[in-house]
Design a protein around this motif. Structure first.
Motif: not given
Length: 174
Positions: A150-174
């Motif tokens: 986070t910086q000055e109200g900007r938010e960039v997230s990196v998600f790594c999930t593996w709930n019942g599936h192989p790990p995958m990486v996703q990105f979210d920017e707000r």
């Protein structure tokens, strides 16, 4: 005299309250952060013809020797007494298998860099480094990891999930 005593007591109580409040605030903030020591992973060349060396076992811990200071109340041991047999040391834990080459993947986003060790059924955070001026927060759960910059109200997230599936990486920017 009593006025000075009352002022000293008031100062002590207010100082104690301030220290307690400060400690509680820092503890609350630090409890949600991830400060695990980074794991060292082997670096192997893709075209290497020699297999990597297995990790070496650490030397066994030494057992403490007899005390250097003699006791005045205990009698000296007789020559006919045999020392008690030493207990056998438990076997050293097996080293965990090293990950296959290519499982460590890095992702650079606005705000920083995140590196995951991605396996077949789970993933592990290796490192997360914010860029200058950015702040970072990490959340870890049994089936996902989230790193947010986070910086000055900007938010960039990196998600790594593996709930019942192989790990995958996703990105979210707000």
């Amino acid at each position: 005299m009593s006025r000075g005593l009352v002022q000293g007591l008031a100062w002590s109580l207010s100082t104690g309250a301030a220290v307690t409040l400060s400690w509680w605030g820092v503890h609350t903030v630090m409890a949600g952060t991830a400060y695990d020591r980074p794991r060292a992973l082997p670096i192997t060349a893709q075209n290497s013809s020699t297999p990597p060396e297995p990790p070496r076992a650490s030397p066994a811990p030494r057992t403490p020797g007899p005390s250097a200071s003699p006791s005045r109340t205990s009698p000296s041991p007789s020559p006919s007494r045999k020392p008690a047999p030493e207990k056998p040391e438990p076997p050293a834990p097996e080293p965990s298998p090293s990950p296959e080459p290519g499982n460590v993947k890095g992702y650079t986003v606005d705000g920083g860099r995140v590196v995951f060790d991605i396996g077949d059924a789970a993933a592990e955070l290796v490192s997360a480094t914010p860029d200058a001026g950015w702040q970072m927060q990490v959340w870890k759960q049994p089936t996902w990891i989230r790193v947010t910059f986070t910086q000055e109200g900007r938010e960039v997230s990196v998600f790594c999930t593996w709930n019942g599936h192989p790990p995958m990486v996703q990105f979210d920017e707000r």
